[in-house]
Each structure stands twice: as structure tokens, then as C-alpha cells.
Motif scaffolding. Structure first.
Motif, PDB file in Angstrom:
ATOM      1  N   ASP A 179       1.744  -3.771  -8.302  1.00  0.00           N
ATOM      2  CA  ASP A 179       1.918  -4.858  -9.264  1.00  0.00           C
ATOM      3  C   ASP A 179       3.407  -4.953  -9.601  1.00  0.00           C
ATOM      4  O   ASP A 179       3.955  -4.076 -10.284  1.00  0.00           O
ATOM      5  CB  ASP A 179       1.064  -4.543 -10.510  1.00  0.00           C
ATOM      6  CG  ASP A 179       1.225  -5.578 -11.624  1.00  0.00           C
ATOM      7  OD1 ASP A 179       2.215  -6.332 -11.608  1.00  0.00           O
ATOM      8  OD2 ASP A 179       0.359  -5.605 -12.521  1.00  0.00           O
ATOM      9  N   SER A 186      -0.911 -17.250 -12.547  1.00  0.00           N
ATOM     10  CA  SER A 186      -0.391 -16.261 -13.498  1.00  0.00           C
ATOM     11  C   SER A 186      -0.490 -14.861 -12.906  1.00  0.00           C
ATOM     12  O   SER A 186      -1.116 -14.666 -11.847  1.00  0.00           O
ATOM     13  CB  SER A 186      -1.239 -16.287 -14.778  1.00  0.00           C
ATOM     14  OG  SER A 186      -2.552 -15.832 -14.468  1.00  0.00           O
ATOM     15  N   GLY A 187       0.069 -13.905 -13.632  1.00  0.00           N
ATOM     16  CA  GLY A 187      -0.045 -12.507 -13.224  1.00  0.00           C
ATOM     17  C   GLY A 187      -1.497 -12.049 -13.220  1.00  0.00           C
ATOM     18  O   GLY A 187      -1.975 -11.439 -12.255  1.00  0.00           O
ATOM     19  N   SER A 188      -2.199 -12.356 -14.301  1.00  0.00           N
ATOM     20  CA  SER A 188      -3.599 -11.908 -14.387  1.00  0.00           C
ATOM     21  C   SER A 188      -4.428 -12.466 -13.244  1.00  0.00           C
ATOM     22  O   SER A 188      -5.276 -11.765 -12.683  1.00  0.00           O
ATOM     23  CB  SER A 188      -4.219 -12.359 -15.715  1.00  0.00           C
ATOM     24  OG  SER A 188      -3.559 -11.745 -16.784  1.00  0.00           O
ATOM     25  N   GLU A 196       1.590  -0.415 -11.155  1.00  0.00           N
ATOM     26  CA  GLU A 196       2.861  -1.121 -11.368  1.00  0.00           C
ATOM     27  C   GLU A 196       3.928  -0.236 -10.713  1.00  0.00           C
ATOM     28  O   GLU A 196       4.035   0.939 -11.063  1.00  0.00           O
ATOM     29  CB  GLU A 196       3.174  -1.220 -12.866  1.00  0.00           C
ATOM     30  CG  GLU A 196       2.205  -2.060 -13.669  1.00  0.00           C
ATOM     31  CD  GLU A 196       2.259  -1.678 -15.150  1.00  0.00           C
ATOM     32  OE1 GLU A 196       3.185  -2.114 -15.858  1.00  0.00           O
ATOM     33  OE2 GLU A 196       1.381  -0.923 -15.607  1.00  0.00           O
ATOM     34  N   TYR A 217      -0.674  -1.694 -17.506  1.00  0.00           N
ATOM     35  CA  TYR A 217      -1.002  -3.036 -17.983  1.00  0.00           C
ATOM     36  C   TYR A 217      -0.998  -3.971 -16.781  1.00  0.00           C
ATOM     37  O   TYR A 217       0.016  -4.109 -16.095  1.00  0.00           O
ATOM     38  CB  TYR A 217       0.007  -3.553 -19.025  1.00  0.00           C
ATOM     39  CG  TYR A 217      -0.404  -4.907 -19.550  1.00  0.00           C
ATOM     40  CD1 TYR A 217      -1.328  -5.003 -20.591  1.00  0.00           C
ATOM     41  CD2 TYR A 217       0.070  -6.080 -18.976  1.00  0.00           C
ATOM     42  CE1 TYR A 217      -1.758  -6.252 -21.044  1.00  0.00           C
ATOM     43  CE2 TYR A 217      -0.356  -7.336 -19.427  1.00  0.00           C
ATOM     44  CZ  TYR A 217      -1.268  -7.400 -20.459  1.00  0.00           C
ATOM     45  OH  TYR A 217      -1.702  -8.642 -20.900  1.00  0.00           O
ATOM     46  N   LYS A 234       5.555 -13.944 -13.335  1.00  0.00           N
ATOM     47  CA  LYS A 234       6.675 -13.893 -14.288  1.00  0.00           C
ATOM     48  C   LYS A 234       7.993 -14.463 -13.755  1.00  0.00           C
ATOM     49  O   LYS A 234       8.192 -15.662 -13.784  1.00  0.00           O
ATOM     50  CB  LYS A 234       6.848 -12.453 -14.780  1.00  0.00           C
ATOM     51  CG  LYS A 234       5.748 -12.050 -15.770  1.00  0.00           C
ATOM     52  CD  LYS A 234       6.074 -10.723 -16.410  1.00  0.00           C
ATOM     53  CE  LYS A 234       5.069 -10.309 -17.446  1.00  0.00           C
ATOM     54  NZ  LYS A 234       5.305 -10.903 -18.745  1.00  0.00           N
ATOM     55  N   ILE A 277       4.631  -7.729 -11.013  1.00  0.00           N
ATOM     56  CA  ILE A 277       4.655  -8.923 -11.857  1.00  0.00           C
ATOM     57  C   ILE A 277       5.815  -8.828 -12.853  1.00  0.00           C
ATOM     58  O   ILE A 277       6.503  -9.813 -13.108  1.00  0.00           O
ATOM     59  CB  ILE A 277       3.276  -9.080 -12.539  1.00  0.00           C
ATOM     60  CG1 ILE A 277       2.247  -9.489 -11.477  1.00  0.00           C
ATOM     61  CG2 ILE A 277       3.317 -10.058 -13.708  1.00  0.00           C
ATOM     62  CD1 ILE A 277       0.797  -9.335 -11.869  1.00  0.00           C
ATOM     63  N   GLN A 278       6.051  -7.640 -13.371  1.00  0.00           N
ATOM     64  CA  GLN A 278       7.157  -7.466 -14.321  1.00  0.00           C
ATOM     65  C   GLN A 278       8.424  -6.943 -13.638  1.00  0.00           C
ATOM     66  O   GLN A 278       9.533  -7.251 -14.059  1.00  0.00           O
ATOM     67  CB  GLN A 278       6.719  -6.498 -15.445  1.00  0.00           C
ATOM     68  CG  GLN A 278       7.631  -6.531 -16.634  1.00  0.00           C
ATOM     69  CD  GLN A 278       7.124  -5.750 -17.843  1.00  0.00           C
ATOM     70  OE1 GLN A 278       7.900  -5.044 -18.479  1.00  0.00           O
ATOM     71  NE2 GLN A 278       5.865  -5.874 -18.202  1.00  0.00           N
TER      72      GLN A 278
HETATM   73  N1  PMP Z   1       0.973  -7.077 -14.723  1.00  0.00           N
HETATM   74  C1  PMP Z   1       2.081  -6.706 -15.380  1.00  0.00           C
HETATM   75  C2  PMP Z   1       2.818  -5.492 -14.920  1.00  0.00           C
HETATM   76  C3  PMP Z   1       2.539  -7.433 -16.478  1.00  0.00           C
HETATM   77  O1  PMP Z   1       3.630  -7.041 -17.141  1.00  0.00           O
HETATM   78  C4  PMP Z   1       1.820  -8.593 -16.874  1.00  0.00           C
HETATM   79  C5  PMP Z   1       2.261  -9.426 -18.067  1.00  0.00           C
HETATM   80  N2  PMP Z   1       2.897  -8.763 -19.066  1.00  0.00           N
HETATM   81  C6  PMP Z   1       0.678  -8.961 -16.152  1.00  0.00           C
HETATM   82  C7  PMP Z   1       0.288  -8.180 -15.081  1.00  0.00           C
HETATM   83  C8  PMP Z   1      -0.127 -10.175 -16.530  1.00  0.00           C
HETATM   84  O2  PMP Z   1       0.587 -11.337 -16.292  1.00  0.00           O
HETATM   85  P1  PMP Z   1       0.192 -12.701 -17.050  1.00  0.00           P
HETATM   86  O3  PMP Z   1       0.557 -12.535 -18.478  1.00  0.00           O
HETATM   87  O4  PMP Z   1       1.018 -13.749 -16.340  1.00  0.00           O
HETATM   88  O5  PMP Z   1      -1.254 -12.933 -16.837  1.00  0.00           O
END
Ligand code: PMP
Length: 393
Positions: free
Chosen positions: A219, A107-109, A186, A135, A248, A221-222
Motif C-alpha cells: 500500500d 480512492s485509496g480505500s 504499507e 491503516y 492520494k 497510497i500515502q
Molecule cells: N491506505 C493508506 C496507507 C492511507 O494513508 C489511506 C488514507 N489515509 C488509505 C489507504 C485510504 O485512502 P482513502 O482515504 O483515499 O480511501
């Protein structure tokens, strides 16, 4: 007989007192369908996940083929699994030379957690800097980097030696010194309501990190995988991060994430002790097969090439007089309204008229626009008409 909504409230852990509760039976392309056949145009893609649209046939085919061969075999990193190797090879081919080592996670986290550990171990430092309204995820390490006290403070104590600075503020860059292991940013901020840093700022940030030996972690991820009109958003700023975070949109709808760095930096996780990061399901073969197909679709269908044109169309057609600003890049946009009341009333009317949109965690007065990248111009026109009509004066 309890309704599906009652069952949701009874047996699934709640995330709020009033979940959206939209019931979706199937999804295809830019549309999601309720059990009674009502069709919804998806303007948010599960928050930047379905970049190639829902259930892209090539992604589904790759999932089915891999499921016929094998599912999970062994904790990540020990066996040779062709979907992982193929996907890592494909990913690194799209990235600069220095980003040549991929650690697949769930996952992102988890990508953020992995990067925090990697940065600490590679630099021998503790300090972690992040930004207002950032975030990075919901786990403890990622939460420590969050730039919003309301969402973060109930979970204290979090990681020590973390602090938050202002985006685009050159003065605050002075806080980066030789105690900082990493700066997390980000590349384009999402939950802040879409905030784009300036090129000059990004270059100065890159320079300051290089000068002090702090690792720059971007980051994406988004904002990655074509969302902003480039494969990766850092390409807009002519800088290269030391560590890149992905998730994501990466899996075409399947769960997967990654932290990516140079072989040299990444090697610190394999010694003193070995197995510096362990993940059972990270790089799951089915998710890697889906991710690999998804990346091929983005490239072969030239999805990124039309993103900027579609941004221009959204900006032109979203012309209601109450819209005060449209922020963002590519198909990662934020439509600023007067206040949250106006926004939520507009979101409800959009849903009733078959358009799914959303708000932002740290900006509840702006509407999120992040559709599948292959949304058509006709669909954009339809969506903008409905959004304009939904905004009350
Ligand atoms: N970083 C960013 C920029 C995100 O938008 C998100 C999820 N919204 C995350 C990290 C965390 O990702 P996840 O929900 O897959 O853990």
C-alpha cells in the motif's frame, strides 16, 4: 446570519466533536490562504496529496483542457478514453515490468477493496494478513485489515479470516502459509506514526510470500509518488510487490486511485464472472489528465532529487530538547514528543503562527511532517523555527 463554522456543524456530517475548522479560500504552492488573507504554510499536504504543491499550474491547465473536451462518458473500462490510456502508459513506464496492468479507481480505500477481491480470486484463498497499526482505509474490507481494535471493533463483523501481525517480527512470518491470499503492508506505515521496516525484514517477507504463493500487496497510497525520496517506497527495499496500491498524491489534488498488478493476475477480474470489479467514476478523465500532468511535473521538475536533502534539513533544524525521536524517510516524517497534550498544544501554536501540521490516527503524541515535495529550504527553516518555539517544556 450563521457563521461558516455554524453552517459546517449544521449541515455537514461530523467526523468528530471538534473539527479543526480552518477556513481556506485558496491555495497555491506550499501555502493555503484564509478568506481574510492569512497565509498558512502547509506541512501535511492534505495528508500526502499535494506532493507537487497546491494548484500546480500544469495540473490546473490539464484539468481545464480535459474539462473542455469531455467529462465522464461511461462506466470505467468500456470506452477508449485517451487520458486513461496516457496515464496508465506513463505509470507502467515508471514501474517494474511485472506491474504492467493498471485498474483505476476513485480512492485509496477502493484500491484496497479491489486488491482484496483480486487476491482472493487469483489465489482461490481467503486468508488476509496485515500489521499492527496498519491503516488501509475506511470501507469494510479495508477496515478488516486495520491494525487497531479501538477504531475497528465498533464495526464488527468484518471480513472473516483476517489477522494482524507485528511489523519487523521474523517469527510472525511463519503465519504466512498456503491459506493466505494476500499480505497487505504499507511500505512505510503512515498512521502508525511513520514506521519504516528493515530491508532484511522486507526481503524475508517477499521471500515467504513467494514460497507460499501468498500475494504481497504494498500500500503506497500515502508513501508513493516521491514522498520518501524514491518514486515508490518499495524501491528502497529492493523488492517488488505482486500488487501495488496508489491514490492520494496520484491525482495532483484530484480524486483517483489504482491497484496495479501483472496482466496475468489482473485478468482474473475479467472472467467467471466478467466485470469482477465495477466502478462508475474510477479513472475519471479529468482526474487521469491531472494525474498524468502531476507525474510529468514530478519527473520534469526533478522533485524527488531534493527530497533527501530536505529530510536532512528537517532533522537538523528540529532540535528542541523535548523531541525524543524523528522517524521516517524523505518528506514522510514523524516528530515524537512527550505526550499528546504537548503535541496538541504545539499544533495549536503552530496554526496560530501560520504553520499547518497534524497528528497520526494511531499515534497522537507525534507531529506529522509531509509538506509538498517542492517546499523551499527557506520555508523549511521558517517552519522548523516555529515548531521548535511551539513546543512547551
Ligand atoms: N491506505 C493508506 C496507507 C492511507 O494513508 C489511506 C488514507 N489515509 C488509505 C489507504 C485510504 O485512502 P482513502 O482515504 O483515499 O480511501
Amino acid at each position: 446570519m450563521p457563521t461558516q463554522r455554524e453552517l459546517l456543524l449544521n449541515h455537514l456530517a461530523p467526523t468528530s466533536d471538534s473539527p479543526i475548522g480552518l477556513e481556506i479560500d485558496r491555495a497555491e504552492g506550499s501555502y493555503m490562504y484564509s478568506p481574510d488573507g492569512k497565509k498558512y504554510l502547509d506541512l501535511i499536504s492534505g495528508i500526502s496529496v499535494s506532493n507537487v504543491g497546491h494548484c500546480h499550474p500544469k495540473v490546473v491547465e490539464a484539468i481545464k483542457n480535459q474539462a473542455d473536451k469531455h467529462l465522464h462518458l461511461m462506466v470505467y473500462g468500456e470506452y477508449i478514453q485517451s487520458p486513461q490510456i496516457k496515464f496508465a502508459d506513463q505509470l507502467t513506464a515508471t514501474l517494474p515490468e511485472s506491474l504492467n496492468s493498471v485498474y483505476f479507481v476513485n480512492s485509496g480505500s477502493e484500491a484496497v477493496e479491489g486488491a482484496i477481491k483480486l487476491a482472493k480470486k487469483a489465489t482461490g484463498r481467503m486468508g488476509l494478513m496485515s500489521f499492527e497499526n496498519a491503516y488501509h482505509g475506511s470501507t469494510n474490507g479495508a477496515l478488516s485489515l486495520m491494525g487497531n481494535e479501538e477504531f475497528k471493533s465498533p464495526f464488527y463483523p468484518l471480513l472473516p479470516e483476517t489477522f494482524v501481525v507485528r511489523l519487523n517480527n521474523f517469527e510472525d512470518l511463519k503465519k504466512i502459509d498456503n491459506k493466505i491470499a494476500a499480505v497487505f503492508l504499507e511500505t512505510i506505515q503512515g498512521e502508525a506514526g511513520i514506521r519504516v521496516p528493515s530491508i532484511e525484514y522486507m526481503k524475508a517477507l517477499r521471500e515467504k510470500c513467494t514460497e507460499t504463493g501468498a500475494l504481497l500487496v504494498l500500500d503506497e497510497i500515502q508513501c508513493g509518488f516521491g514522498r520518501t525520496g524514491k518514486m515508490f517506497a518499495f524501491e528502497h527495499f529492493e523488492i517488488i510487490p505482486d500488487i501495488l496500491l496508489l491514490a492520494k498524491g496520484m491525482g495532483g489534488g484530484m480524486p483517483i486511485g489504482a491497484f496495479i498488478s501483472s496482466k496475468e493476475i489482473m485478468s482474473v477480474l475479467s472472467k467467471d464472472p466478467i466485470l469482477g470489479h465495477i466502478t462508475t467514476f474510477g479513472g475519471h478523465p479529468v482526474s487521469c489528465a491531472a494525474g498524468s500532468a502531476c507525474l510529468s511535473v514530478i519527473q520534469e521538475e526533478e522533485l524527488i532529487q531534493s527530497v533527501q536533502k530536505k529530510e536532512v534539513l528537517f532533522r537538523k533544524l528540529l532540535n528542541h530538547e523535548q523531541i525524543t525521536e524523528i522517524r521516517g524517510k524523505g518528506l514522510m516524517l514523524s516528530v515524537q514528543l512527550k505526550n499528546s497534550q504537548q503535541l496538541f498544544s504545539s499544533i495549536d501554536k503552530c496554526t496560530a503562527n501560520g504553520i499547518v501540521t497534524d497528528w497520526f490516527l494511531f499515534c497522537d503524541s507525534a507531529m506529522r511532517i509531509a509538506p509538498p515535495l517542492n517546499i523551499s529550504e527557506e520555508q523549511i527553516t521558517e517552519a522548523c523555527n516555529i515548531i521548535n518555539d511551539s513546543i512547551s517544556n
